[in-house]
Structure formats: C-alpha cells, structure tokens
Design an enzyme around this catalytic site. Structure first.
Site, PDB file in Angstrom:
ATOM      1  N   SER A  40       0.667  -1.206   0.077  1.00 15.88           N
ATOM      2  CA  SER A  40       0.061  -0.040   0.229  1.00 15.88           C
ATOM      3  C   SER A  40       0.841   1.122  -0.066  1.00 15.88           C
ATOM      4  CB  SER A  40      -0.832   0.055   1.300  1.00 15.88           C
ATOM      5  OG  SER A  40      -0.069   0.295   2.578  1.00 15.88           O
ATOM      6  N   ASP A  41       0.165   2.373  -0.594  1.00 15.51           N
ATOM      7  CA  ASP A  41       1.034   3.394  -0.198  1.00 15.51           C
ATOM      8  C   ASP A  41       0.766   3.966   1.333  1.00 15.51           C
ATOM      9  OD1 ASP A  41       2.082   6.083  -0.402  1.00 15.51           O
ATOM     10  OD2 ASP A  41       0.861   6.848  -2.038  1.00 15.51           O
ATOM     11  N   TRP A  42       1.601   4.765   1.747  1.00 20.47           N
ATOM     12  CA  TRP A  42       1.386   5.065   3.148  1.00 20.47           C
ATOM     13  C   TRP A  42       0.265   5.385   3.785  1.00 20.47           C
ATOM     14  CZ3 TRP A  42       5.249   2.221   1.761  1.00 20.47           C
ATOM     15  CH2 TRP A  42       6.321   2.048   2.391  1.00 20.47           C
TER      16      TRP A  42
END
Length: 815
Positions: free
Chosen positions: A223-225
């Site tokens: 995932s993106d953060w």
C-alpha cells in the site's frame, strides 16, 4: 532465488498470528522480523530523486538526482540503468532494501502538481524509462517499487478521488507502464490512495488481474503509506503488505478476519510467501546476498553532471548556443533562480544533498580566469520564505551555525536538546513525555527593514523575537494528506522590523497535539527589494555584457506533492525580467527551472531557450557544459508544452462530487493536441542539438503478420559541424479503423550518433503490442488487420517520412 517449495515450507512454520504480524509494517519504514524463519527486518525508503533513508534529518545527506521529468527527457535507457545502479548504491550505503521508485503515472494534464516525479505524458516512453531504472536498481540486490497503481495522475483530493475512465484508456494508456515494469521484473508494486471505478486501489480487483493474473507478477503489492483504511476488503484483495506500522487496520482485525473465515488462510499464505520471496531477493532471508558497493563521490558527480546535460532540452536556438568562452569578457547571469535554483520538487520524495552546484556556481567555475561573471537577481519571484539555515543563524547556546532544537514537557522542562542545521524539522526524535517542539536561533540580519517570519505545523504555534511574542495561535489540522501533515505543513507568517547587523533571538514552538504529526518549520526572509530598481539593475547588467543568461522558474508554491497547480504562469515579475533583458540583448539565453510545463510568453523574443527541469545537485555543472558546448543538450520533450493554459486540450484535475472523469479517453498529451488541431508551443519529442540532421532513407516492411514485430530502418546524415545525437521517433496511425484511435501514437524510438558529414543507420523496433487495442467486455487484446501508417519524425508534430505497412491475417472472434 529460493524455490517456491522452500518458501512454502517456511510459511508452514508460522502460526496465523505470526503470519498476520508480518503483513503490517513494524515501524514507519521497516517490516517485521521473524526469527523462526531467519527473516530480518526490511528497510524501505522514499525515492525517486534520491534515497533518503529512514530519517528526515538534514545531517543525513543523500545524492540528489535530476527529477523524473528530467530523466524522461533523456530518452536514454542506458543512462537510466546507470542511474538505477546509483540509487542501488545509495540504498546499500543507507541500509535500505526497498526504494519506492519509479513513479509510473502520467502527465495527463499540465496542471498536475507532481509532474516532476513522473516521466512523461506518453505510456510507451514512460514504460521504457521506468523499466530501465528498475533493471538498474534490482540488478544490485535492491528492490524497486512501481507506483502508484493506477490512474494516480493528479493531487487534488488524491486520498479519496474516484477516477472514472474507459476500459480502453485504462489498459492502453494507464496500465501500460506497469505492465512493462512487471515484464522488467519489478519486485514491488504500490497501490495508490485513489479509487478507480468506485473501488479504492488497495482493495481493487486489478491487483489480482491483470497484475498477478495475466501479467504473472510474483512480487509484493504494497500500500501507499496509510492508504489501507479498512481490513476485510483490502485483505481479501490481492494487497500483500500494509504500510506503515505498527498500528493499522490489518494489525488486529486481519487476524480476526482469518480466524472467522472472512479472509481465507490460503490468501494469507500467498501474501506471506510473496513477502518472503522479496526478503530472499534483497538478502533479508537466511544468508545475506552480495550487494553493490558504494559509488565513489567523484564518479557520482560525473554521472549526475552527465545526466543534467542529457535531460536539458534546447527548444530554440537562433545561432546563439553554444557560447564561445574565448569570445567573452563579461557574462551577466540574471534571475533569483541562478543563485538559488529549485533542484527538486516538494513532498515525500525530497532528500538533503551534501552539496549543490547552482547555475551561477557552474558558470563561474567554467569561466574562471577567462571572463568576469556578474549576477543580478532581478525582481523577486515571490517564493515562500526559506527555513532558517546555518548561513544566517546560530545556535543561541553555542554560537555554532544552525539552530537549537529542544523538546519540552508539559511544564516547559527540557527533555532533550541538540544543534540542527535547518529550521525545517520533519521527524525530530521525541523523548517520552514530549509536549512541545521548540526551535530557537540567533539571526543576524543582513538588511534593515520588515522581515517575514513564519511557523509551519498544526496545533498551537508561537513565535517570539527578542522576547516579544509576535505570533500565538492554534492551527487546527484540516487535512488527512500525509504529505501536508508530515512534509509541507501550512505556514503562518508575520512581519517584524530588524536592523542590519543587530542579532535577534528567535524562539518558535509548536505543541504536539494528538494527530498533528511531528513536522515543525520555522522560516525567515529579508525584505524584498523594490521590483523596479531590481529590474533596472538586471537590465543594466545585460546591456553591458557580451553574453546574457537569465534563469527563471517555479517556486515551492507551484510544484509539490499534495496539491495541483491552478495556472502555468511564472508570474509577471519573471516574465518582465526576461522581456526587458531580451529587449536590450536579443541574444539572451533563457533557462527555465521547472518540473513541468510553464507558459513562456516571451519565448520568441530570446536568442536561445533551454528547459532544465529540476536538475538535482549537479545542476550548475551540467548546465555550464551545455551552455559552453562541452556537452550537447541531449533532451527531447517528454511532455507537450502549451503556449498558454487556455490552449491545452486536457486540464481537469478537480473532482466533481468525488469523481474525476477522464473524459478524454485515449487522447492525452500530444494525442489530444493532434485531435484538437491546435498547435502547442513545443511538441512532445521536440528538442534541438548542436548539429543538424537529414533523414535520407527509411525502410519498413510493406506487410507483416499479426503479432509480428515491426522493424523500421532509418538512415540519417549529420549535416552540421559537430558530432551529435538524434532521437528517431516512430509513430503509428490507423486511418479508417473500426475502433477509436489516436491520430497517431508513439510506437518506438532509437538514438543515432554520428560525426559531422557521416551517415548512420538505426533500427527502431516496434513491438506487436503497439498495434493492439483493448476490446472491452472481456475481449482482451486484439490486433486489427489492414493498413497502418508509419510516421518517422523528430517529434509528434514534425514528421520527416510517412509510409504504410499492412497487417495480415484475420482478427479472431472474441472468446
């Protein structure tokens, strides 16, 4: 690489709880270790401008590459592979296993605020550029990450925007660079914050197919953060790793979901198997593998300097460049950006370089002992105030250059204190009980007048000057965007009158309210000079010089992660500067320092025009090489530049009701310009060198079979007086197609080099995929039989030759 059966055996050693623990980050930048299978933590770091490492600490410096848009302008996969190797070397030096690069999103509209971090408007150029960087990183045992999957092409409402686009546009345009990344063997793919077609990307079926299905991706979908917001939907999807940690939606909920059957154990095992495969690849599982040693500093500087020249695009040259150093007595270097350029874009990709060569530095170094160099900044382009720095400030306790950073408890007692080098503190270490971050400094004003001060962050902000409180207010957090909260928090500014040479004691503080992050920024700026007198000084310098170089560009207000641009203007003051200087010295060389397109209303008034992008730490050396002919400007435009924003055919970045419709379909960039019939200022692919070329012969087969590669042979002659490099571009068209097509689209390119008067022949390989189109509704990829136009040219708008090939065979019926 470890065999699947061995990985399966390791997975079998773990309990469900231990498997779940591995799938959420252990910290912001690390994954969890597991002693039972010999797994150590893996360290992630932002890219692609450099490898920052785990900390936002200005004392922990990094090599700073040119921006991705500058690298896209090189059209040079060999160079990109070398730069990938440099990123791998930096990763090894900083103990990093995974670099969060490359960004494979597209320049869909010129207003995209993160243009600088993306390569191009075209999927083929983006695909080849990104694949080259991936190979360069991973051949040294460091993982690359293709991001942000998918259609994450603007910043407005980026955390929640739902992108709506056709199946054909999705597959033919936006997924294409990611497919190339998987073909290049990328080890991670990052799912973006946005949604597509009503489903957030961290839970999207596209992670299953085509990513892991049709493409056969065997790596980790991360995932993106903080992009994972729910547990079951994302866990049931093909997402493998939720970052950051240790807290997050998967941390406890995923275990319950597996235990009660809402998430199958087999899905969990697949995620863990992929994570272990990644660990094996980077040497974090069992015995560590060999990794690339650090690159010597001199070699780093040479490579980055070469990259600056390779990406610099010469779009106009009225026989002005290259300048002859032996014919110059006085050179005027004008513009604030000449002495303080933008080397990188704003946001999470930022790093702290150990050194930076400005354009003024580079020009002075090249002309030292030959010519006098004078600098006049001209009118201020109104940049935001700069953070406190060692050149202007001192630690009030020790008198050493820098600032004093203190952490205080709720009663104001000091818990920690250290000297730092910048008033921009994004992730200071916080001891237990920390309630307030305080940054103080002795500032020595070099100018008398109304100085601008500011404090950035959320929560209660205070600022005092020599004990007098000039700011005390509460800034509530009004955004969830991590780039804003943790990297570029909003500034609150005030003014205070200072006297030249009389030091003042600044004390800024920010209370650490829950949910407001750790970022605190303290800025200061002297009074701006009178614009008219500053312009007059620059014009006088130009009038008395043998050569004039004026550098203009964007500011930190314009191009940064977290927001899109609202216009393409450099501002009246910078436009007035170029026009006034060109009026008295028509052979003026203008240099544009921006990450993406800007309006250049004076472009036909200057003698030469260079687009330098955000050029990284060796900006000045590479630019001087181009200006004085030591190197050719190797760049070709990776994105079309409009004369004005009003002309641009695709500009939408703002969602309506949470939805952003890609109504233009296949037609972005030069494709949209060709469809509209309008002419831009400069076409995609345009760029001049220091020689000229004649396209003397083109050979292409008159007929090819369906799914057969197409090879176009182009013979050129260097008709100039210098050796040079040409980028030969091949476009395809399909007049009379039964399906909608662009007017033409880039299908392949190759570079040619030759000495003056010499011929060279290059082969441009066009892969079968360039002739295919996506058939919606389950039809998949199809190749339409019949005639295709082949267009060979120097840009999307400058054909040199046209021919035809016929694709044989009948198209099979849909399944």
């Amino acid at each position: 690489m470890m065999r699947d059966d061995v990985l399966d055996a390791l997975v079998g050693k773990l309990s469900t709880a231990r498997k779940v623990r591995l799938l959420t980050g252990a910290t912001t930048w690390r994954t969890a270790a597991e002693e039972a299978v010999g797994l150590r933590e893996m360290v992630f770091s932002d890219g692609p401008a450099g490898v920052r490492g785990e900390s936002w600490d200005e004392r922990d410096t990094s090599v700073l590459l040119p921006s991705a848009s500058a690298l896209g302008a090189t059209w040079d996969e060999r160079l990109l592979r070398e730069l990938g190797g440099l990123l791998a070397s930096e990763a090894v030096r900083k103990g990093v296993d995974v670099v969060l690069a490359p960004t494979l999103n597209l320049h869909r509209t010129p207003l995209g605020g993160r243009h600088f971090e993306c390569y191009a408007e075209d999927p083929e150029l983006t695909a080849r550029t990104g694949a080259a960087l991936i190979r360069g990183i991973q051949e040294h045992g460091v993982a690359a990450t293709a991001k942000h999957f998918v259609a994450n092409d603007s910043e407005t409402d980026r955390l929640h925007v739902d992108v709506r686009l056709s199946e054909r546009a999705l597959h033919e345009v936006y997924l294409a660079p990611f497919a190339a990344a998987v073909e290049a063997g990328v080890w991670l793919v990052m799912a973006g914050y946005n949604g597509v077609g009503g489903t957030t990307m961290t839970a999207h079926p596209l992670l299953s197919d085509p990513l892991k299905g049709a493409w056969g991706f065997d790596g980790v979908a991360v995932s993106d953060w903080a992009a994972v917001r729910t547990a079951r939907e994302t866990a049931r999807a093909a997402l493998d790793l939720a970052m950051p940690g240790p807290r997050g939606p998967w941390a406890a909920e995923l275990l319950r979901a597996v235990e009660d059957g809402r998430v199958p154990e087999a899905a969990l095992d697949d995620k863990v198997r992929r994570l272990l495969r990644l660990a094996d690849r980077v040497g974090a599982l069992g015995e560590p593998g060999r990794r690339r040693p650090a690159t010597p500093p001199a070699a780093v500087r040479r490579l980055l300097r070469r990259a600056v020249a390779a990406g610099t695009v010469l779009v106009r040259n009225e026989d002005v460049l290259p300048l002859d150093p032996n014919a110059l007595a006085t050179v005027a270097v004008l513009g604030a950006h000449a002495a303080a350029p933008r080397l990188q874009g704003g946001g999470s990709a930022g790093v702290f370089p150990a050194r930076a060569v400005t354009p003024l530095d580079g020009i002075r170094a090249h002309l030292r002992g030959r010519a006098r160099v004078i600098h006049a900044p001209g009118p201020s382009p109104d940049p935001p105030p700069a953070p406190l720095d060692p050149g202007r400030c001192a630690d009030p306790r020790t008198g050493e250059p820098g600032v004093l950073l203190r952490c205080l408890d709720a009663e104001g007692r000091e818990l920690s204190a250290e000297r730092r080098l910048s008033g921009r503190q994004l992730e200071p270490g916080l001891p237990a009980g920390a309630h307030t971050v305080e940054i103080s400094a002795l500032l020595r004003p070099e100018t008398t007048g109304a100085w601008t001060f500011g404090v950035g962050g959320f929560g209660r902000l205070t600022l005092s000057v020599d004990g007098r409180t000039v700011l005390d207010e509460v800034r509530p957090r009004d955004t969830d965007d991590p780039a804003v909260v943790h990297v570029t928090p909003p500034l609150r500014t005030v003014r205070a009158h200072l006297a030249e040479g009389r030091a003042v004691h600044l004390v800024a503080s920010r209370e650490l309210a829950p949910g407001t992050g750790r970022a605190t920024v303290v800025v200061a700026a002297p009074p701006a000079r009178d614009p008219e007198s500053a312009l007059a000084e620059a014009v006088a310098a130009a009038r008395g010089a043998d050569a004039v170089i004026v550098v203009v560009g964007t500011t930190e207000h314009d191009e940064t992660e977290g927001r899109d641009r609202t216009d393409l203007s450099l501002g009246r003051r910078q436009d007035d500067l170029v026009r006034a200087v060109a009026a008295v010295h028509p052979r003026t060389v203008a240099v544009v320092n921006s990450g993406g397109p800007v309006e250049l209303p004076w472009r036909d008034e200057v003698g030469a025009l260079l687009l330098a992008w955000f050029p990284g730490q060796e900006a000045g050396g590479g630019l001087a090489d181009v200006l004085f002919g030591r190197a050719e400007p190797g760049g070709r435009l990776p994105t079309t530049w409009a004369a004005s924003l009003a002309d641009a055919p695709v500009t939408s970045t703002r969602p309506v009701g949470g939805r952003l419709d890609y109504a233009e379909g296949l037609h972005i960039g030069y494709r949209a310009w060709l469809r509209s019939g309008n002419r831009p200022a400069y076409w995609f692919g345009h760029g001049l060198g220091y020689t000229t070329w004649a396209y003397e012969r083109v050979e292409a087969p008159g007929r090819i079979a369906r799914d057969e590669p197409l090879t176009v042979r182009v013979t050129l002659r260097n008709t100039g007086r210098r050796a040079g490099r040409e980028v030969v571009q091949v476009y395809l068209a399909r007049p009379g197609s039964a399906v909608e097509r662009p007017v033409r689209w880039l299908a392949g390119y190759a570079t040619a080099s030759a000495a003056p008067g010499r011929r060279t022949t290059v082969e441009v390989a066009v892969a079968p995929r360039a002739l295919r189109h996506w058939c919606p509704g389950g039809g998949g990829w199809r190749t339409e039989p019949g005639p295709y136009r082949i267009v060979v040219g120097r840009s999307a708008g400058a054909p040199e030759w046209e021919g035809e090939t016929v694709v044989g065979g009948s198209e099979p019926p849909p399944p």
